[in-house]
Design an enzyme around this catalytic site. Structure first.
Site, short mmCIF file in Angstrom:
data_model
loop_
_atom_site.label_atom_id
_atom_site.label_comp_id
_atom_site.label_asym_id
_atom_site.label_seq_id
_atom_site.Cartn_x
_atom_site.Cartn_y
_atom_site.Cartn_z
N ASN A 28 37.07 39.63 48.13
CA ASN A 28 37.95 39.25 49.31
C ASN A 28 37.17 39.08 51.05
O ASN A 28 38.45 39.57 51.27
CB ASN A 28 38.42 41.40 49.15
CG ASN A 28 36.98 42.67 48.61
OD1 ASN A 28 36.80 42.11 48.25
ND2 ASN A 28 37.75 42.68 50.21
N GLN A 33 43.08 38.70 44.11
CA GLN A 33 42.48 38.58 45.08
C GLN A 33 42.52 37.06 44.31
O GLN A 33 42.77 35.77 45.38
CB GLN A 33 40.57 38.10 45.93
CG GLN A 33 40.90 39.12 46.99
CD GLN A 33 41.85 39.23 47.98
OE1 GLN A 33 42.81 38.54 48.73
NE2 GLN A 33 42.20 40.82 48.85
N HIS A 77 50.57 43.23 45.98
CA HIS A 77 51.01 43.06 48.04
C HIS A 77 50.10 42.09 47.83
O HIS A 77 49.77 41.30 49.27
CB HIS A 77 50.89 44.66 48.36
CG HIS A 77 49.03 44.59 48.64
ND1 HIS A 77 48.85 44.71 49.73
CD2 HIS A 77 48.85 46.09 47.61
CE1 HIS A 77 48.07 45.81 49.35
NE2 HIS A 77 47.68 45.65 48.05
N CYS A 97 34.21 50.40 62.20
CA CYS A 97 34.25 51.07 63.33
C CYS A 97 34.40 52.00 62.70
O CYS A 97 34.80 53.36 63.15
CB CYS A 97 35.38 50.26 63.73
SG CYS A 97 34.82 51.20 66.35
N1 PLP Z 1 40.34 44.49 44.82
C1 PLP Z 1 40.10 43.74 45.73
C2 PLP Z 1 39.53 42.58 45.60
C3 PLP Z 1 40.98 43.86 46.57
O1 PLP Z 1 40.86 42.94 47.81
C4 PLP Z 1 41.50 44.86 47.23
C5 PLP Z 1 42.69 45.47 48.66
O2 PLP Z 1 42.15 45.15 49.42
C6 PLP Z 1 42.04 45.99 45.69
C7 PLP Z 1 41.38 45.91 45.02
C8 PLP Z 1 42.76 47.09 45.71
O3 PLP Z 1 43.80 46.57 45.56
P1 PLP Z 1 45.25 48.17 46.11
O4 PLP Z 1 45.34 47.55 46.84
O5 PLP Z 1 46.56 47.17 45.27
O6 PLP Z 1 45.15 48.92 45.40
#
Ligand code: PLP
Length: 397
Positions: free
Chosen positions: A156, A190, A208, A338
């Site tokens: 991510n 992702q 989302h 931060c």
């Molecule tokens: N795994 C990854 C790689 C993510 O980028 C995220 C969210 O940023 C999550 C898991 C968690 O997803 P959720 O916000 O649906 O709990």
């Protein structure tokens, strides 16, 4: 040059809801009613809508007939169910072992740390300087008590795509000789719709990140994987997740998955070109004063990185000052958290041996479905000007 309203380039954090997804879910918030567990006509209609959404999620994961698609409130819940559920259904925690990469999202890393505190063995496998794990390293970390290997499909922060299919093949080979099989879990939040889906036993999905609303996720289960439920109560979701399934959210997730299946390849091309244009512009303005984090360039360029991801460090630029300067014009994420007024380097940047937050500002640009070339050009100009202005000044705090 104020960019009003601020440009949104943080698609890894969350994506806007696609209007077509919104349209699909609306009737289930207004005119249509029904608990999918009810056996009357309203309930049966809701159940049919939820099951259609399950099929759409299954298609997105590249498996028209998985054993189960468990609908959840988030991908974090999916990660918890996959990891804790596998361990709890296998051996006693004190005799179980889990392997994960050093660049997993906190939803995976902290769940494994939680298990470690409760007696489970945990091995973290590092990645190379490109941000990619080696299949051989993963396999070397597997012990006789290993029940689960967690390798995310794509990171991510730096967008690197991991060799999950190869890990699955290698694990399948050793499973032929094992009494308790090793399962592979991939956090594919992702990756889905952007790069090929991972063929793992367990795959997490987040609404989302694919243009559905926040607050819906899924865990796709393949084959005969056994999981212990982590939320108990009713018998929904085959007993794996108690609680009424949120029909509007499930419908939205399904509609978003359908759009990704239909348009994902074309979208990846378009978004990848915009991301490359952003990188070219930044490089032409900043040259050696910019370092790209994660695999970049070469023949595997498109396969090794998410199309919408660009992660760069700007040596000599204070992350906090950069944030202050650009915040009202563009929304991006930093590679640093931060804390108490000081920037901290992200674990992913540390894992690839990147520049720490005392020496460089790290910026994650996340492009997506609604990003335009005009936005890319404005953002490139803004960051070039900001980096030139701030280089060498240091942090004021
Ligand atoms: N795994 C990854 C790689 C993510 O980028 C995220 C969210 O940023 C999550 C898991 C968690 O997803 P959720 O916000 O649906 O709990």
């Amino acid at each position: 040059m104020p960019l009003d309203p601020p440009i949104y380039l943080d698609y890894h954090a969350t994506t806007p809801v696609d209007p077509r997804v919104h349209e699909a879910m609306m009737p289930w918030l207004t005119s249509s009613v029904g608990n999918p567990a009810s056996t009357h006509l309203h309930g049966l209609r809701a159940a049919a809508a939820v099951d259609a959404a399950r099929s759409s999620v299954a298609s997105l994961v590249g498996d028209p007939a998985p054993s189960r698609v468990v609908l959840l409130g988030s991908a974090t819940e999916a990660c918890n169910l996959a990891i804790r559920g596998t361990v709890d259904a296998a051996l006693p925690r004190s005799r179980s072992h889990v392997v994960l990469t050093s660049i997993e999202h906190s939803a995976v890393a902290k769940t494994c740390a939680w298990l470690r505190e409760r007696g489970c063995g945990v091995t973290v496998v590092g990645v190379d300087s490109r941000g990619i794990v080696s299949v051989a390293d993963v396999m070397r970390a597997i012990e006789s008590s290993t029940v689960l290997v967690c390798v995310m499909a794509a990171n991510n922060e730096i967008g690197t795509v991991q060799p999950v299919a190869e890990v699955c093949d290698a694990v399948a080979t050793i499973n032929r000789r094992r009494r308790v099989p090793v399962r592979v879990f991939s956090d594919a939040v992702q990756a889905l719709g952007r790069v090929p889906p991972p063929p793992s036993d367990l795959v997490s999905v987040s609404g989302h990140k694919i243009y559905a609303p926040q607050g819906v996720g899924a865990l796709v289960i393949r084959g005969d994987v056994r999981l212990a439920p982590q939320t108990v109560g009713g018998t929904q979701e085959g007993g794996l997740r108690a609680g009424t399934v949120a029909t509007p959210m499930a419908v939205a997730l399904g509609a978003a998955a359908d759009l990704m299946v239909a348009e994902g390849d074309e979208e990846a091309q378009r978004v990848g070109s915009l991301r490359d244009a952003l990188c070219e512009r930044l490089l032409s303005g900043l040259g050696d004063d910019m370092v790209i984090n994660g695999a970049w360039g070469g023949p595997d360029h498109a396969a090794l990185r998410l199309p919408g991801n660009l992660n760069v460090s700007l040596p000599g630029v204070c992350p906090l000052s950069l944030g202050d300067l650009v915040r009202s014009h563009v929304s991006v994420s930093g590679g640093a958290a931060c804390r108490s007024g000081a920037a901290e380097t992200s674990p992913v940047i540390k894992a690839i041996g990147g520049l720490d937050a005392t020496r460089a500002a790290t910026v994650r640009f996340g492009l997506g479905r609604f990003t335009t070339l005009d936005e890319v050009e404005k953002v490139a100009a803004l960051f070039i000007a900001a980096a030139r202005r701030l280089r060498g000044i240091g942090c004021s705090t």
